[in-house]
Design an enzyme around this catalytic site. Structure first.
Site, PDB file in Angstrom:
ATOM      1  N   ALA A  52       0.941  -1.339   0.010  1.00 25.22           N
ATOM      2  CA  ALA A  52       0.043   0.011  -0.045  1.00 25.22           C
ATOM      3  C   ALA A  52       0.950   1.290  -0.020  1.00 25.22           C
ATOM      4  CB  ALA A  52      -1.029  -0.144   1.162  1.00 25.22           C
ATOM      5  N   GLY A 100       5.362  -0.340  -3.394  1.00 24.60           N
ATOM      6  CA  GLY A 100       4.653  -1.423  -3.659  1.00 24.60           C
ATOM      7  C   GLY A 100       3.363  -1.543  -4.279  1.00 24.60           C
ATOM      8  N   THR A 154      17.922  -0.772  -0.949  1.00 22.02           N
ATOM      9  CA  THR A 154      18.203   0.507  -1.604  1.00 22.02           C
ATOM     10  C   THR A 154      19.681   0.912  -1.639  1.00 22.02           C
ATOM     11  OG1 THR A 154      18.215   3.058  -0.716  1.00 22.02           O
ATOM     12  CG2 THR A 154      18.263   1.376   0.866  1.00 22.02           C
ATOM     13  N   ASP A 155      20.045   1.810  -2.748  1.00 19.22           N
ATOM     14  CA  ASP A 155      21.437   2.011  -2.809  1.00 19.22           C
ATOM     15  C   ASP A 155      22.115   2.901  -1.724  1.00 19.22           C
ATOM     16  OD1 ASP A 155      20.195   4.533  -3.073  1.00 19.22           O
ATOM     17  OD2 ASP A 155      21.258   5.095  -5.294  1.00 19.22           O
ATOM     18  N   GLU A 156      21.228   3.325  -0.673  1.00 14.96           N
ATOM     19  CA  GLU A 156      21.853   3.932   0.458  1.00 14.96           C
ATOM     20  C   GLU A 156      22.430   3.232   1.321  1.00 14.96           C
ATOM     21  OE1 GLU A 156      19.267   6.530   2.531  1.00 14.96           O
ATOM     22  OE2 GLU A 156      18.195   7.487   0.412  1.00 14.96           O
ATOM     23  N   TYR A 200      17.970   5.169   8.883  1.00 19.59           N
ATOM     24  CA  TYR A 200      17.468   4.436   7.608  1.00 19.59           C
ATOM     25  C   TYR A 200      18.311   3.587   6.866  1.00 19.59           C
ATOM     26  CZ  TYR A 200      15.525   3.504   3.241  1.00 19.59           C
ATOM     27  OH  TYR A 200      15.356   2.859   1.780  1.00 19.59           O
ATOM     28  N   LYS A 211      18.177  -0.721   6.672  1.00 18.08           N
ATOM     29  CA  LYS A 211      18.332  -1.357   5.328  1.00 18.08           C
ATOM     30  C   LYS A 211      19.480  -2.348   5.264  1.00 18.08           C
ATOM     31  CE  LYS A 211      15.504  -1.325   2.608  1.00 18.08           C
ATOM     32  NZ  LYS A 211      14.046  -2.150   2.525  1.00 18.08           N
TER      33      LYS A 211
HETATM   34  P1  NAD Z   1       6.635   3.843   1.352  1.00 19.20           P
HETATM   35  O1  NAD Z   1       7.164   4.292   2.598  1.00 19.20           O
HETATM   36  O2  NAD Z   1       6.103   4.425   0.421  1.00 19.20           O
HETATM   37  O3  NAD Z   1       5.849   2.573   1.902  1.00 19.20           O
HETATM   38  C1  NAD Z   1       6.268   1.636   2.803  1.00 19.20           C
HETATM   39  C2  NAD Z   1       4.879   0.712   3.071  1.00 19.20           C
HETATM   40  O4  NAD Z   1       5.239  -0.288   3.861  1.00 19.20           O
HETATM   41  C3  NAD Z   1       3.623   1.299   3.652  1.00 19.20           C
HETATM   42  O5  NAD Z   1       2.588   1.104   2.777  1.00 19.20           O
HETATM   43  C4  NAD Z   1       3.600   0.950   5.087  1.00 19.20           C
HETATM   44  O6  NAD Z   1       2.406   0.976   5.423  1.00 19.20           O
HETATM   45  C5  NAD Z   1       4.387  -0.551   4.829  1.00 19.20           C
HETATM   46  N1  NAD Z   1       5.004  -0.871   6.355  1.00 19.20           N
HETATM   47  C6  NAD Z   1       5.511  -0.260   7.076  1.00 19.20           C
HETATM   48  N2  NAD Z   1       6.066  -1.021   8.118  1.00 19.20           N
HETATM   49  C7  NAD Z   1       5.388  -2.094   7.880  1.00 19.20           C
HETATM   50  C8  NAD Z   1       5.091  -3.150   8.865  1.00 19.20           C
HETATM   51  N3  NAD Z   1       5.858  -3.360   9.992  1.00 19.20           N
HETATM   52  N4  NAD Z   1       4.444  -4.439   8.425  1.00 19.20           N
HETATM   53  C9  NAD Z   1       3.684  -4.238   7.340  1.00 19.20           C
HETATM   54  N5  NAD Z   1       3.823  -3.164   6.518  1.00 19.20           N
HETATM   55  C10 NAD Z   1       4.764  -2.231   7.038  1.00 19.20           C
HETATM   56  O7  NAD Z   1       8.188   3.255   0.799  1.00 19.20           O
HETATM   57  P2  NAD Z   1       8.466   3.217  -0.662  1.00 19.20           P
HETATM   58  O8  NAD Z   1       9.113   4.195  -1.111  1.00 19.20           O
HETATM   59  O9  NAD Z   1       7.382   2.428  -1.357  1.00 19.20           O
HETATM   60  O10 NAD Z   1       9.505   1.841  -0.444  1.00 19.20           O
HETATM   61  C11 NAD Z   1       9.563   0.417  -0.620  1.00 19.20           C
HETATM   62  C12 NAD Z   1      10.528  -0.270  -0.395  1.00 19.20           C
HETATM   63  O11 NAD Z   1      11.777   0.031  -1.317  1.00 19.20           O
HETATM   64  C13 NAD Z   1      11.346   0.206   1.061  1.00 19.20           C
HETATM   65  O12 NAD Z   1      11.689  -1.313   1.522  1.00 19.20           O
HETATM   66  C14 NAD Z   1      12.543   0.971   0.592  1.00 19.20           C
HETATM   67  O13 NAD Z   1      13.539   0.910   1.488  1.00 19.20           O
HETATM   68  C15 NAD Z   1      12.762   0.500  -0.835  1.00 19.20           C
HETATM   69  N6  NAD Z   1      13.366   1.521  -1.860  1.00 19.20           N
HETATM   70  C16 NAD Z   1      12.693   2.773  -1.827  1.00 19.20           C
HETATM   71  C17 NAD Z   1      13.201   3.524  -2.803  1.00 19.20           C
HETATM   72  C18 NAD Z   1      12.517   4.870  -2.877  1.00 19.20           C
HETATM   73  O14 NAD Z   1      13.057   5.871  -3.609  1.00 19.20           O
HETATM   74  N7  NAD Z   1      11.450   5.254  -2.238  1.00 19.20           N
HETATM   75  C19 NAD Z   1      14.479   3.413  -3.490  1.00 19.20           C
HETATM   76  C20 NAD Z   1      15.013   2.189  -3.317  1.00 19.20           C
HETATM   77  C21 NAD Z   1      14.525   1.069  -2.550  1.00 19.20           C
HETATM   78  O1  DAU Z   2      18.331   6.102  -2.682  1.00 19.74           O
HETATM   79  C1  DAU Z   2      17.114   5.401  -2.355  1.00 19.74           C
HETATM   80  C2  DAU Z   2      16.574   6.116  -1.375  1.00 19.74           C
HETATM   81  O2  DAU Z   2      15.995   7.329  -2.115  1.00 19.74           O
HETATM   82  C3  DAU Z   2      15.389   5.227  -0.951  1.00 19.74           C
HETATM   83  O3  DAU Z   2      16.184   4.347  -0.109  1.00 19.74           O
HETATM   84  C4  DAU Z   2      14.601   6.347   0.278  1.00 19.74           C
HETATM   85  O4  DAU Z   2      13.565   5.304   0.780  1.00 19.74           O
HETATM   86  C5  DAU Z   2      13.951   7.363  -0.438  1.00 19.74           C
HETATM   87  O5  DAU Z   2      13.202   8.182   0.797  1.00 19.74           O
HETATM   88  C6  DAU Z   2      15.382   8.103  -0.857  1.00 19.74           C
HETATM   89  O6  DAU Z   2      16.040   8.654   0.008  1.00 19.74           O
HETATM   90  P1  DAU Z   2      16.698  10.125  -0.153  1.00 19.74           P
HETATM   91  O7  DAU Z   2      17.160  10.767   1.130  1.00 19.74           O
HETATM   92  O8  DAU Z   2      17.728  10.394  -1.256  1.00 19.74           O
HETATM   93  O9  DAU Z   2      15.181  11.008  -0.648  1.00 19.74           O
HETATM   94  P2  DAU Z   2      14.491  12.452  -0.118  1.00 19.74           P
HETATM   95  O10 DAU Z   2      13.337  12.129  -1.169  1.00 19.74           O
HETATM   96  O11 DAU Z   2      14.332  12.337   1.231  1.00 19.74           O
HETATM   97  O12 DAU Z   2      15.754  13.522  -0.682  1.00 19.74           O
HETATM   98  C7  DAU Z   2      16.244  13.466  -1.868  1.00 19.74           C
HETATM   99  C8  DAU Z   2      17.014  14.675  -1.900  1.00 19.74           C
HETATM  100  O13 DAU Z   2      16.553  15.978  -1.803  1.00 19.74           O
HETATM  101  C9  DAU Z   2      18.027  14.493  -0.688  1.00 19.74           C
HETATM  102  O14 DAU Z   2      19.313  15.058  -1.179  1.00 19.74           O
HETATM  103  C10 DAU Z   2      17.630  15.392   0.423  1.00 19.74           C
HETATM  104  C11 DAU Z   2      17.060  16.687  -0.310  1.00 19.74           C
HETATM  105  N1  DAU Z   2      15.982  17.352   0.145  1.00 19.74           N
HETATM  106  C12 DAU Z   2      14.648  16.609   0.490  1.00 19.74           C
HETATM  107  C13 DAU Z   2      13.598  17.088   1.073  1.00 19.74           C
HETATM  108  C14 DAU Z   2      12.596  16.264   1.447  1.00 19.74           C
HETATM  109  C15 DAU Z   2      16.022  18.659   0.050  1.00 19.74           C
HETATM  110  O15 DAU Z   2      16.795  19.246  -0.517  1.00 19.74           O
HETATM  111  N2  DAU Z   2      14.676  19.154   0.465  1.00 19.74           N
HETATM  112  C16 DAU Z   2      13.711  18.587   0.906  1.00 19.74           C
HETATM  113  O16 DAU Z   2      12.589  19.182   1.455  1.00 19.74           O
END
Ligand code: NAD
Ligand code: DAU
Length: 350
Positions: A9, A13, A133-135, A158, A162
């Site tokens: 959700a 996902g 994640t790449d982080e 975070y 991960k």
């Molecule tokens: P998100 O925060 O949008 O969604 C996370 C979901 O996980 C939510 O629906 C939440 O309700 C659910 N969740 C949280 N804790 C839970 C628990 N204990 N049990 C069951 N469900 C739970 O995250 P996203 O951005 O969609 O990221 C999804 C996955 O991909 C994560 O594992 C994240 O580390 C990874 N990822 C994200 C990015 C990015 O840029 N967003 C990049 C690389 C990897």
């Molecule tokens: O690299 C993958 C990761 O990317 C995922 O694993 C994480 O779940 C996802 O949240 C994301 O992490 P970042 O920290 O890179 O993303 P964020 O959107 O928080 O920030 C992106 C960049 O923008 C970062 O350099 C911080 C900057 N930023 C972010 C916010 C929210 C700003 O300058 N201003 C802001 O208000």
């Protein structure tokens, strides 16, 4: 294919569930705790589809997860559930430790128990796909790319959580033989992303003529990937990835934060000409940097491209423009989030 998706959700996902059910015709059971980041409205297009089911559950509830696995009898688990926002991990790391580490451990243990009780032919084809994640690799200087063999050096609560989960998954494969695949992806963007993240926050602020808060000097670099490209990669890794291996996912779309902000403002001006926005330098506000802010991420996706034939389909230019257009046309999705869950305030300044 019959799969359990955890965290279905959330942003990525929900895109994965829409893709697997809507485009691939798979059967999917979405398990999600429904935290603040979840939104079942993102799944409206597959709600009621015969192959789709939802169950509210916490991945850290091992007994409940075990029952769900036994009842549903999946061919694979795709594990995306996590606390995902770096700034929130600075304000409150506890939930990140609980879900990303303890939750992954409980899910692995339940999956191992389920896998051991499968008949031999189904044991061979079962997969546990851990989405990461790449982080975990830390921060790059001006040169170089993250490859699958880059040493782990996570810098935020975070990314440390991960990285821990990646290590647990690796150990469950090496010690117990659980057939796992792992993918580590760069920054995603696209429709239905919660507006705490950089790109949707900047789009919504620009649309409203509010200040766009850029952390530090705005020179930090991220490697942006459209979420649809990510979910296509996830399917390939699940179906064709080699057991025990990792695949980096990224679209070779590096950009400085400040450049993304200018592009977003330009797209808003272009796509919504009736809005009269102030000049860029009046909209943009440089604010205090994120503590421990990683400078640069960049993915080498050669392994995924060469071995599994994946290619990103979206350029950053078109993907970003489409995303701005989506937010302009979907206030019905994001306005209730701004009203009830998150008003765009600064997070993570410790
Ligand atoms: P998100 O925060 O949008 O969604 C996370 C979901 O996980 C939510 O629906 C939440 O309700 C659910 N969740 C949280 N804790 C839970 C628990 N204990 N049990 C069951 N469900 C739970 O995250 P996203 O951005 O969609 O990221 C999804 C996955 O991909 C994560 O594992 C994240 O580390 C990874 N990822 C994200 C990015 C990015 O840029 N967003 C990049 C690389 C990897
Ligand atoms: O690299 C993958 C990761 O990317 C995922 O694993 C994480 O779940 C996802 O949240 C994301 O992490 P970042 O920290 O890179 O993303 P964020 O959107 O928080 O920030 C992106 C960049 O923008 C970062 O350099 C911080 C900057 N930023 C972010 C916010 C929210 C700003 O300058 N201003 C802001 O208000």
């Amino acid at each position: 294919m019959r799969v359990i998706v955890t965290g279905g959700a959330g942003f990525i996902g929900s895109a994965l569930c829409r893709y697997l059910v809507g485009e691939c015709g798979w059967q999917v059971l979405n398990i999600d705790k429904l935290t603040y980041a979840a939104d079942q409205r993102s799944l409206a297009s597959i709600e009621g589809a015969p192959g789709y089911r939802f169950m509210q559950a916490d991945i850290a509830d091992g007994d409940k997860i075990s029952h769900i696995l036994d009842d549903y009898q999946p061919d694979a688990v795709m594990h995306l559930a996590a606390e995902s926002h770096v700034d929130r991990s600075i304000d409150g790391p506890g939930d990140f430790i609980q879900t990303n580490i303890v939750g992954t451990y409980r899910l692995l243990d339940a999956a191992l128990h389920y896998w051991r009780n499968l008949p031999e032919d189904r044991q061979k084809t079962f997969r546990f796909h851990h989405v990461s994640t790449d982080e975990v690799y830390g921060s790059l200087g001006a040169e170089g790319l993250f490859s699958e063999s880059t040493a782990y050096q996570p810098n935020s609560p975070y990314s440390a959580s991960k990285a821990s989960s990646d290590h647990l998954v690796r150990a469950w494969h090496h010690t117990y033989g659980l057939p796992v695949v792992v993918s580590n992806c760069s920054n995603n963007y696209g429709p239905y992303q919660f507006p705490e993240k950089f790109i949707p926050l900047m789009i919504l602020n620009a649309m409203a003529g509010r200040k766009l808060p850029v952390y530090g000097d705005g020179q930090n670099i991220r490697d942006w990937l459209h979420v649809n490209d990510h979910v296509a990669a996830l399917r390939l890794v699940l179906q064709h990835g080699t057991v025990g291996e990792t695949y980096n996912v990224g679209g070779r779309n590096e950009a400085r934060n400040i450049d993304i902000v200018h592009q977003i403002i330009n797209h808003v001006r272009d796509l919504s000409p009736h809005r009269t926005l102030p000049p860029d330098d009046e909209l943009i506000e440089f604010v205090a940097d994120r503590p421990g802010h990683d400078r640069r991420y960049a993915i080498d996706a050669t392994k995924l491209e060469n071995r599994l034939g994946w290619q990103a389909q979206y350029s950053l230019e078109t993907g970003l423009r489409d995303t701005v257009a989506w937010y302009l046309n979907h206030s019905g999705w994001w306005q209730p989030i701004l009203d009830r869950k998150y008003q765009g305030q600064r997070l993570g300044v410790a």
